[in-house]
Design a protein around this motif. Structure first.
Motif, PDB file in Angstrom:
ATOM      1  N   ASP A   1       0.718  -1.275  -0.043  1.00 57.98           N
ATOM      2  CA  ASP A   1      -0.109   0.016   0.009  1.00 57.98           C
ATOM      3  C   ASP A   1       0.695   1.149  -0.109  1.00 57.98           C
ATOM      4  N   GLY A   2       0.351   2.369  -0.303  1.00 59.14           N
ATOM      5  CA  GLY A   2       1.009   3.725  -0.080  1.00 59.14           C
ATOM      6  C   GLY A   2       2.275   3.928  -0.727  1.00 59.14           C
ATOM      7  N   ILE A   3       3.120   4.468  -0.192  1.00 53.28           N
ATOM      8  CA  ILE A   3       4.526   4.720  -0.680  1.00 53.28           C
ATOM      9  C   ILE A   3       5.319   3.456  -0.788  1.00 53.28           C
ATOM     10  N   GLY A   4       5.048   2.492   0.076  1.00 51.45           N
ATOM     11  CA  GLY A   4       5.793   0.973  -0.370  1.00 51.45           C
ATOM     12  C   GLY A   4       5.450   0.409  -1.708  1.00 51.45           C
ATOM     13  N   ALA A   5       4.064   0.525  -1.999  1.00 55.01           N
ATOM     14  CA  ALA A   5       3.623  -0.075  -3.071  1.00 55.01           C
ATOM     15  C   ALA A   5       3.958   0.544  -4.390  1.00 55.01           C
TER      16      ALA A   5
ATOM     17  N   LEU B   1       7.388  -7.225   0.991  1.00 48.99           N
ATOM     18  CA  LEU B   1       7.146  -7.558   2.437  1.00 48.99           C
ATOM     19  C   LEU B   1       6.166  -6.807   2.954  1.00 48.99           C
ATOM     20  N   GLY B   2       4.939  -7.528   3.659  1.00 48.23           N
ATOM     21  CA  GLY B   2       4.014  -6.931   3.880  1.00 48.23           C
ATOM     22  C   GLY B   2       2.949  -7.912   4.825  1.00 48.23           C
ATOM     23  N   ARG B   3       1.753  -7.266   5.159  1.00 49.39           N
ATOM     24  CA  ARG B   3       1.124  -8.275   6.306  1.00 49.39           C
ATOM     25  C   ARG B   3      -0.110  -8.607   5.444  1.00 49.39           C
TER      26      ARG B   3
ATOM     27  N   CYS C   1       4.245 -11.208   6.020  1.00 51.19           N
ATOM     28  CA  CYS C   1       5.057 -10.996   7.299  1.00 51.19           C
ATOM     29  C   CYS C   1       4.305  -9.839   7.944  1.00 51.19           C
ATOM     30  N   ASP C   2       3.907 -10.180   9.113  1.00 56.99           N
ATOM     31  CA  ASP C   2       3.385  -9.183  10.132  1.00 56.99           C
ATOM     32  C   ASP C   2       4.447  -8.895  11.061  1.00 56.99           C
ATOM     33  N   LEU C   3       4.899  -7.645  10.786  1.00 59.05           N
ATOM     34  CA  LEU C   3       6.238  -7.179  11.554  1.00 59.05           C
ATOM     35  C   LEU C   3       5.994  -7.293  12.827  1.00 59.05           C
ATOM     36  N   GLU C   4       4.757  -7.112  13.437  1.00 63.05           N
ATOM     37  CA  GLU C   4       4.510  -7.071  14.816  1.00 63.05           C
ATOM     38  C   GLU C   4       5.000  -8.593  15.322  1.00 63.05           C
TER      39      GLU C   4
ATOM     40  N   ALA D   1       7.341   0.163   6.193  1.00 62.43           N
ATOM     41  CA  ALA D   1       6.173   0.041   6.859  1.00 62.43           C
ATOM     42  C   ALA D   1       6.192   0.522   8.141  1.00 62.43           C
ATOM     43  N   SER D   2       5.045   0.989   8.288  1.00 64.28           N
ATOM     44  CA  SER D   2       4.869   1.758   9.821  1.00 64.28           C
ATOM     45  C   SER D   2       3.470   1.646  10.525  1.00 64.28           C
ATOM     46  N   MET D   3       3.159   1.735  11.791  1.00 69.30           N
ATOM     47  CA  MET D   3       1.800   1.970  12.292  1.00 69.30           C
ATOM     48  C   MET D   3       2.136   3.086  12.745  1.00 69.30           C
ATOM     49  N   LEU D   4       0.953   3.976  12.773  1.00 65.27           N
ATOM     50  CA  LEU D   4       0.401   5.396  13.116  1.00 65.27           C
ATOM     51  C   LEU D   4       0.419   5.346  14.618  1.00 65.27           C
TER      52      LEU D   4
ATOM     53  N   VAL E   1      14.930   8.998   5.247  1.00 68.81           N
ATOM     54  CA  VAL E   1      14.089   9.902   4.052  1.00 68.81           C
ATOM     55  C   VAL E   1      12.898  10.224   4.821  1.00 68.81           C
ATOM     56  N   ASN E   2      12.420  11.474   4.918  1.00 66.21           N
ATOM     57  CA  ASN E   2      11.169  11.985   5.170  1.00 66.21           C
ATOM     58  C   ASN E   2      10.344  12.268   3.943  1.00 66.21           C
ATOM     59  N   PRO E   3       9.241  11.342   3.732  1.00 63.34           N
ATOM     60  CA  PRO E   3       8.512  11.637   2.395  1.00 63.34           C
ATOM     61  C   PRO E   3       7.627  12.973   2.581  1.00 63.34           C
TER      62      PRO E   3
ATOM     63  N   ARG F   1      -0.246  11.623  -0.263  1.00 68.15           N
ATOM     64  CA  ARG F   1      -1.542  10.987  -0.632  1.00 68.15           C
ATOM     65  C   ARG F   1      -1.490   9.444  -0.303  1.00 68.15           C
ATOM     66  N   THR F   2      -1.804   9.291   0.995  1.00 71.33           N
ATOM     67  CA  THR F   2      -1.975   7.673   1.407  1.00 71.33           C
ATOM     68  C   THR F   2      -2.818   7.490   2.164  1.00 71.33           C
ATOM     69  N   ARG F   3      -3.157   6.094   2.644  1.00 71.58           N
ATOM     70  CA  ARG F   3      -4.346   5.661   3.522  1.00 71.58           C
ATOM     71  C   ARG F   3      -3.854   6.193   5.152  1.00 71.58           C
ATOM     72  N   MET F   4      -2.519   6.164   5.170  1.00 73.80           N
ATOM     73  CA  MET F   4      -2.019   6.674   6.703  1.00 73.80           C
ATOM     74  C   MET F   4      -2.242   8.065   6.781  1.00 73.80           C
ATOM     75  N   ARG F   5      -2.073   8.810   5.816  1.00 73.29           N
ATOM     76  CA  ARG F   5      -2.039  10.271   5.930  1.00 73.29           C
ATOM     77  C   ARG F   5      -3.466  10.668   6.026  1.00 73.29           C
ATOM     78  N   ALA F   6      -4.466  10.126   5.396  1.00 76.00           N
ATOM     79  CA  ALA F   6      -5.965  10.216   5.548  1.00 76.00           C
ATOM     80  C   ALA F   6      -6.370   9.723   6.960  1.00 76.00           C
TER      81      ALA F   6
HETATM   82  N1  LIG Z   1       1.557   9.669   3.907  1.00 80.18           N
HETATM   83  C1  LIG Z   1       2.412  10.510   4.598  1.00 80.18           C
HETATM   84  O1  LIG Z   1       2.104  11.571   4.594  1.00 80.18           O
HETATM   85  C2  LIG Z   1       3.568  10.062   5.365  1.00 80.18           C
HETATM   86  C3  LIG Z   1       4.512  11.254   5.878  1.00 80.18           C
HETATM   87  C4  LIG Z   1       5.764  11.023   6.685  1.00 80.18           C
HETATM   88  C5  LIG Z   1       5.996   9.820   6.848  1.00 80.18           C
HETATM   89  N2  LIG Z   1       5.564   8.689   6.123  1.00 80.18           N
HETATM   90  C6  LIG Z   1       5.985   7.328   6.433  1.00 80.18           C
HETATM   91  O2  LIG Z   1       5.837   6.701   5.056  1.00 80.18           O
HETATM   92  C7  LIG Z   1       5.874   5.253   5.160  1.00 80.18           C
HETATM   93  C8  LIG Z   1       4.835   4.927   4.355  1.00 80.18           C
HETATM   94  O3  LIG Z   1       3.605   5.384   5.020  1.00 80.18           O
HETATM   95  P1  LIG Z   1       2.254   5.436   3.875  1.00 80.18           P
HETATM   96  O4  LIG Z   1       1.686   6.820   4.147  1.00 80.18           O
HETATM   97  O5  LIG Z   1       2.618   4.654   2.586  1.00 80.18           O
HETATM   98  O6  LIG Z   1       1.334   4.641   4.881  1.00 80.18           O
HETATM   99  P2  LIG Z   1       0.323   3.191   4.465  1.00 80.18           P
HETATM  100  O7  LIG Z   1      -0.307   3.685   3.221  1.00 80.18           O
HETATM  101  O8  LIG Z   1      -0.705   3.067   5.621  1.00 80.18           O
HETATM  102  O9  LIG Z   1       1.210   2.120   4.289  1.00 80.18           O
HETATM  103  C9  LIG Z   1       1.887   1.423   5.128  1.00 80.18           C
HETATM  104  C10 LIG Z   1       2.247   0.063   4.992  1.00 80.18           C
HETATM  105  O10 LIG Z   1       2.836  -0.529   6.206  1.00 80.18           O
HETATM  106  C11 LIG Z   1       2.248  -1.825   6.181  1.00 80.18           C
HETATM  107  N3  LIG Z   1       2.352  -2.204   7.595  1.00 80.18           N
HETATM  108  C12 LIG Z   1       1.763  -1.598   8.738  1.00 80.18           C
HETATM  109  N4  LIG Z   1       1.852  -2.492   9.750  1.00 80.18           N
HETATM  110  C13 LIG Z   1       2.548  -3.576   9.609  1.00 80.18           C
HETATM  111  C14 LIG Z   1       2.922  -4.812   9.890  1.00 80.18           C
HETATM  112  N5  LIG Z   1       2.592  -4.872  11.230  1.00 80.18           N
HETATM  113  N6  LIG Z   1       3.681  -5.557   9.418  1.00 80.18           N
HETATM  114  C15 LIG Z   1       3.851  -5.460   8.007  1.00 80.18           C
HETATM  115  N7  LIG Z   1       3.524  -4.550   7.229  1.00 80.18           N
HETATM  116  C16 LIG Z   1       2.918  -3.386   8.197  1.00 80.18           C
HETATM  117  C17 LIG Z   1       0.742  -1.665   5.716  1.00 80.18           C
HETATM  118  O11 LIG Z   1       0.313  -2.876   5.625  1.00 80.18           O
HETATM  119  P3  LIG Z   1      -1.309  -3.163   5.403  1.00 80.18           P
HETATM  120  O12 LIG Z   1      -1.593  -2.745   3.891  1.00 80.18           O
HETATM  121  O13 LIG Z   1      -1.651  -4.483   5.709  1.00 80.18           O
HETATM  122  O14 LIG Z   1      -1.907  -2.288   6.329  1.00 80.18           O
HETATM  123  C18 LIG Z   1       1.058  -0.833   4.674  1.00 80.18           C
HETATM  124  O15 LIG Z   1       1.255  -1.494   3.305  1.00 80.18           O
HETATM  125  C19 LIG Z   1       5.558   5.227   6.636  1.00 80.18           C
HETATM  126  O16 LIG Z   1       6.838   4.831   7.360  1.00 80.18           O
HETATM  127  C20 LIG Z   1       5.148   6.320   7.467  1.00 80.18           C
HETATM  128  O17 LIG Z   1       5.542   6.632   8.661  1.00 80.18           O
HETATM  129  C21 LIG Z   1       4.371   8.862   5.374  1.00 80.18           C
END
Ligand SMILES: NC(=O)c1ccc[n+]([C@@H]2O[C@H](COP(=O)([O-])OP(=O)(O)OC[C@H]3O[C@@H](n4cnc5c(N)ncnc54)[C@H](OP(=O)(O)O)[C@@H]3O)[C@@H](O)[C@H]2O)c1
Length: 281
Positions: free
Chosen positions: A47-51, A67-69, A94-97, A125-128, A219-221, A225-230
């Motif tokens: 998802d998001g930046i990783g995808a 790698l992802g959950r 892989c669930d990183l937890e 991968a990160s948890m908010l 790297v600070n993105p 526009r991702t699910r975590m940001r929303a």
């Molecule tokens: N978007 C922003 O504005 C922003 C700003 C600053 C920093 N960041 C950083 O950028 C990175 C990517 O964020 P994003 O915005 O792309 O978020 P995202 O769309 O929520 O994607 C996060 C990804 O991490 C995975 N993940 C979460 N918990 C996991 C676990 N226990 N095991 C394995 N995978 C796990 C999620 O898997 P699931 O799909 O299964 O949930 C998802 O694929 C993060 O480190 C975030 O802190 C983002």
């Protein structure tokens, strides 16, 4: 080990509509085969930046490990790569937890058997976690966030270190955040975990600097526009934000390494994806 596809087979940004649109404004234009033959593991690749990073790296010729959950999301990225690129992807559910040393060792052996070495490791991968004052922050949630955002990247880096070390050059990207560089109220364990990511980045860079062939970056993105940001900013209009693809020039530049012929940031550097420009040569 699979033979890298011929460079002419790689489409670069042209095979990926969102990337083509973003690349029109990139400050760096990699060649279509910029990452040919490079083996890169991305966490949170579903998802998001990783995808976006996984699809981008594959478009530029890398063999990516996803790698992802959530398996279904990883399969969608895998299918896209199969259909649109000349590279090979593998899924690492892989669930990183729940990550264990045994699981990391098994991953090491599987990458060693399939690819030999690792050129890139993108900790994404990160948890908010909850957005709550520290005075009320649930300790159980604190532990979960630290496990996913801090302990898991440490365990993966340690377990895969020899594969990074055996590559002629390799790159580790630690994903930070604005709240990992300046603390902010209610960002709790997430903010503290990103400070830890910065610390991890500095320690690893210092330990590997003299060997010279493992580069380490934070790297600070920035708002993307991702699910975590929303989830963090539910009232925000996502269309006002850059897409993940807008940031990908920096990620390709770092993963491409010295073969680009460009000046690379010093190992350990703190980088901002938003507005990034390569240094003038
Ligand atoms: N978007 C922003 O504005 C922003 C700003 C600053 C920093 N960041 C950083 O950028 C990175 C990517 O964020 P994003 O915005 O792309 O978020 P995202 O769309 O929520 O994607 C996060 C990804 O991490 C995975 N993940 C979460 N918990 C996991 C676990 N226990 N095991 C394995 N995978 C796990 C999620 O898997 P699931 O799909 O299964 O949930 C998802 O694929 C993060 O480190 C975030 O802190 C983002």
């Amino acid at each position: 080990m699979s033979e890298p596809a011929s460079p002419t087979q790689h489409k670069g940004a042209k095979g990926y509509a969102a990337l083509t649109a973003a690349a029109a404004n990139w400050a760096y234009q990699p060649t279509a085969d910029a990452l040919a033959g490079r083996n890169i593991l991305i966490t949170g690749a579903g998802d998001g930046i990783g995808a976006a990073a996984a699809k981008t790296f594959a478009s530029f010729g890398a063999n990516v490990m996803l790698l992802g959950r959530t398996r279904q999301k990883l399969e969608q990225v895998f299918d896209w790569i199969e259909a649109n690129t000349a590279t090979e992807a593998v899924i690492v559910p892989c669930d990183l937890e729940q990550l264990t040393v045994d699981a990391v060792n098994a991953l090491h052996d599987s990458i060693a058997d399939s690819y030999g070495v690792l050129h890139g490791l993108m900790h994404n991968a990160s948890m908010l976690g909850p957005r709550t004052p520290l005075a009320h922050y649930p300790a159980s949630e604190w532990v979960r966030v630290m496990q996913v955002n801090v302990t898991a990247p440490f365990m993966l880096t340690q377990g895969l270190f020899t594969l990074l070390d055996q590559a002629p050059d390799s790159c580790v990207i630690n994903t930070s955040s604005g709240v990992g560089r300046q603390g902010r109220a209610y960002w709790g364990a997430y903010a503290v975990s990103k400070f830890a990511a910065e610390g991890f980045n500095q320690v690893l860079a210092d330990e590997t600097e003299n060997a010279g062939h493992i580069r380490v970056y934070s790297v600070n993105p920035g708002g993307t526009r991702t699910r975590m940001r929303a989830a963090a900013y539910p009232a925000e209009d996502p269309d006002t934000l850059p897409t993940a693809e807008d940031h990908m020039a920096l990620y390709v530049y770092l993963m491409e390494g010295p073969q680009s012929g460009k000046t690379l940031p010093a190992t350990g550097a703190q980088l901002e994806a938003r507005g990034w420009q390569p240094s003038a040569d």
